[in-house]
Design an enzyme around this catalytic site. Structure first.
Site, short mmCIF file in Angstrom:
data_model
loop_
_atom_site.label_atom_id
_atom_site.label_comp_id
_atom_site.label_asym_id
_atom_site.label_seq_id
_atom_site.Cartn_x
_atom_site.Cartn_y
_atom_site.Cartn_z
N HIS A 205 0.96 -1.23 0.15
CA HIS A 205 -0.14 0.17 -0.07
C HIS A 205 0.80 1.31 -0.02
O HIS A 205 0.32 2.39 0.01
CB HIS A 205 -0.95 0.02 1.26
CG HIS A 205 -0.16 0.37 2.65
ND1 HIS A 205 0.48 -0.72 3.17
CD2 HIS A 205 -0.09 1.60 3.17
CE1 HIS A 205 1.14 -0.01 4.10
NE2 HIS A 205 0.72 1.32 4.45
C1 UD1 Z 1 -1.35 6.28 5.64
C2 UD1 Z 1 0.07 6.74 6.25
C3 UD1 Z 1 1.04 5.53 5.98
C4 UD1 Z 1 0.27 4.37 6.55
C5 UD1 Z 1 -0.97 3.83 6.07
C6 UD1 Z 1 -1.65 2.99 7.24
C7 UD1 Z 1 0.66 8.93 5.89
C8 UD1 Z 1 1.59 9.89 5.00
N1 UD1 Z 1 0.50 7.82 5.46
O1 UD1 Z 1 -1.37 6.04 4.33
O2 UD1 Z 1 2.22 5.90 6.68
O3 UD1 Z 1 1.39 3.11 6.25
O4 UD1 Z 1 -1.96 5.11 6.18
O5 UD1 Z 1 -2.40 2.13 6.13
O6 UD1 Z 1 0.19 9.53 6.84
N2 UD1 Z 1 -8.74 5.86 1.40
C9 UD1 Z 1 -9.81 5.38 1.65
N3 UD1 Z 1 -10.54 5.17 3.04
C10 UD1 Z 1 -9.90 5.36 4.17
C11 UD1 Z 1 -8.47 5.99 4.11
C12 UD1 Z 1 -8.16 6.15 2.70
O7 UD1 Z 1 -10.83 4.92 0.68
O8 UD1 Z 1 -10.30 5.29 5.12
C13 UD1 Z 1 -8.07 6.16 0.29
C14 UD1 Z 1 -8.42 7.49 -0.40
O9 UD1 Z 1 -8.42 7.47 -1.68
C15 UD1 Z 1 -6.92 8.10 0.06
C16 UD1 Z 1 -5.99 7.04 -0.12
O10 UD1 Z 1 -6.68 5.96 0.24
O11 UD1 Z 1 -6.69 8.96 -0.78
C17 UD1 Z 1 -4.65 7.07 0.71
O12 UD1 Z 1 -5.26 7.51 2.16
P1 UD1 Z 1 -4.10 8.36 3.12
O13 UD1 Z 1 -4.55 8.31 4.43
O14 UD1 Z 1 -3.62 9.49 2.40
O15 UD1 Z 1 -2.83 7.47 3.00
P2 UD1 Z 1 -2.74 6.01 3.19
O16 UD1 Z 1 -1.97 5.27 2.11
O17 UD1 Z 1 -3.62 5.48 3.83
N1 UDP Z 2 -3.96 -5.14 8.89
C1 UDP Z 2 -5.41 -5.61 9.20
N2 UDP Z 2 -5.98 -5.70 7.97
C2 UDP Z 2 -5.51 -5.86 6.85
C3 UDP Z 2 -4.17 -5.30 6.67
C4 UDP Z 2 -3.53 -5.24 7.72
O1 UDP Z 2 -5.93 -5.71 10.29
O2 UDP Z 2 -6.21 -6.27 5.90
C5 UDP Z 2 -3.23 -4.77 10.28
C6 UDP Z 2 -2.12 -5.48 10.52
O3 UDP Z 2 -2.39 -6.48 11.42
C7 UDP Z 2 -1.20 -4.38 11.05
C8 UDP Z 2 -1.60 -3.13 10.67
O4 UDP Z 2 -2.70 -3.27 9.88
O5 UDP Z 2 -1.23 -4.55 12.54
C9 UDP Z 2 -0.84 -2.43 9.59
O6 UDP Z 2 -1.26 -1.38 8.91
P1 UDP Z 2 -0.81 -0.71 7.80
O7 UDP Z 2 -0.03 -1.85 6.82
O8 UDP Z 2 -1.81 -0.28 6.95
O9 UDP Z 2 0.34 0.44 8.08
P2 UDP Z 2 1.74 0.38 8.32
O10 UDP Z 2 2.18 -0.40 9.46
O11 UDP Z 2 2.52 0.13 7.08
O12 UDP Z 2 1.97 1.78 8.70
#
Ligand code: UD1
Ligand code: UDP
Length: 360
Positions: A205
């Site tokens: 992601h």
């Molecule tokens: C964010 C964090 C990343 C983390 C990840 C965990 C930052 C800069 N990035 O990335 O470090 O690893 O969360 O999962 O803070 N969207 C949805 N539903 C949601 C949230 C997001 O549809 O509930 C979609 C939207 O299209 C959005 C995109 O995901 O534009 C990215 O969401 P965003 O919160 O900007 O960053 P993440 O990739 O989720």
């Molecule tokens: N996770 C979850 N469901 C999923 C994928 C991940 O519950 O389908 C959990 C996973 O067990 C871990 C956390 O989400 O605890 C990791 O989050 P993510 O990969 O979104 O963010 P990052 O750790 O890279 O910031």
């Protein structure tokens, strides 16, 4: 003593859950401030419900946007809440935009900040997470480093040793608190249609991977090679950012078993029974290591080098052949490494440190 727990994304909810439970156990005065960075049911509410967490008292509902827009909206909203609530300390966890905004808003109005999971470094400033980590660490008053390595990163940047506490990582607490239910109570393998140990699990992601068409295509091709070589299902719960980019770029992932993002118990159960995990997630690298499942990291670096040092993880980059080669290597690993992230009592230490230093 009153604490603000500031969070906003999936990994923060999961990794803060042991801290929240400990605050409750100790009868401390606290409230949860949710920025609304994640808002889809499967990225947010499902974790509150499943982990039995108290409702956030405030939800800023900032949603998605560019880094500046999102962080800016958070700063404005967090400051307002903190001025009204006047907590003695604000706790943030990890490296997202929510963490940076939470730390910055707090410190600017004189509220001490505790950074859970301080001191991680990928040494790659092109990652938004690295910028967030460095800035947050430098404005925090209490740096809860998960390992000695994290502590030494902080010391090298001139942060005073007195502010640093090596506590272990709260993800160990979260895994220990939930693994039994995950393995016994979840029927996720049957639902997805895979057998114990007979599948690979993938998460991808990260912005630098999925927002780059060629790189995302390469990763998917690497996963296709794995499916072909081992003749086993490759299960991919698709993060909304990755889903959006797949649609936009017209990438299919035909050879993969793609599912919606999973609840925590289902995902943990799927991790613990996987033959091997491939990921660009920070939390997933840690969980694989804790659960003794070999991991292949689909990145060019990691801020979790402890997982590589103990032999649980390998950095594969994003080229298809390399992904396959590293997977073939790691799948043979003996699963006898030691977990480097602590004893599962990180939350207890964090709460006792803040209550001692801030006065209960
Ligand atoms: C964010 C964090 C990343 C983390 C990840 C965990 C930052 C800069 N990035 O990335 O470090 O690893 O969360 O999962 O803070 N969207 C949805 N539903 C949601 C949230 C997001 O549809 O509930 C979609 C939207 O299209 C959005 C995109 O995901 O534009 C990215 O969401 P965003 O919160 O900007 O960053 P993440 O990739 O989720
Ligand atoms: N996770 C979850 N469901 C999923 C994928 C991940 O519950 O389908 C959990 C996973 O067990 C871990 C956390 O989400 O605890 C990791 O989050 P993510 O990969 O979104 O963010 P990052 O750790 O890279 O910031």
């Amino acid at each position: 003593m009153k604490a603000a727990v500031i969070l906003g994304t999936r990994p923060e909810i999961i990794k803060m859950s042991p801290v929240i439970r400990e605050l409750e156990r100790e009868n401390m005065d606290f409230f949860i401030l949710h920025t609304g960075q994640h808002y889809s049911y499967s990225m947010d509410r499902v974790f509150f419900e499943q982990l039995g967490l108290p409702e956030p008292k405030h939800n800023l509902e900032v949603g998605s946007g560019t880094h500046g827009e999102q962080t800016g909206r958070m700063l404005i909203g967090i400051e307002k809440v903190l001025m009204e609530e006047k907590p003695d300390v604000a706790l943030v966890e990890g490296d997202t935009n929510t963490v940076l905004a939470g730390a910055l808003a707090s410190v600017k109005i004189g509220i001490p900040v505790g950074h859970v999971e301080a001191g991680l470094r990928s040494f790659d400033r092109s990652m938004p997470e690295e910028v967030n980590r460095v800035l947050t660490d430098h404005v925090s008053d209490y740096l809860f480093a998960p390992t000695e390595k994290a502590r030494s990163n902080l010391l090298k940047e001139g942060i005073s040793d007195e502010k640093i506490f090596v506590t272990g990582n709260t993800i160990v607490d979260a895994v220990r608190q939930n693994i039994k239910l995950a393995e016994e109570g979840s029927n996720v393998l049957e639902t997805i249609g895979v057998d114990d140990g007979e599948y690979f699990l993938v998460t991808v992601h990260r912005q630098e991977n999925v927002d780059n068409k060629q790189r995302f295509r390469n990763i998917l091709e690497g996963l296709r090679l794995i499916h072909e070589h081992f003749n086993l299902p490759v299960v991919y719960p698709v993060h909304p950012r990755a889903r959006k980019r797949m649609n936009e770029y017209g990438l299919s992932g035909d050879s993969l078993t793609m599912v919606e993002p999973l609840d925590y118990l289902s995902f943990l159960g799927l991790e613990s029974r996987a033959r091997l995990i491939l990921t660009d997630s920070g939390g997933v690298q840690e969980e694989a290591c804790i659960l003794r499942v070999p991991c292949v990291t689909l990145r060019h670096n990691t801020e979790r080098p402890e997982t590589v040092d103990v032999g649980a993880n390998i950095i594969a980059g994003t080229e298809p052949e390399n992904i396959l080669e590293k997977t073939r290597l790691m799948v043979e690993k003996r699963r006898d490494w030691e977990n480097p992230f602590g004893d599962g009592r990180a939350a207890e230490r964090i709460v006792s440190i803040i209550s001692f230093l801030e006065g209960k």
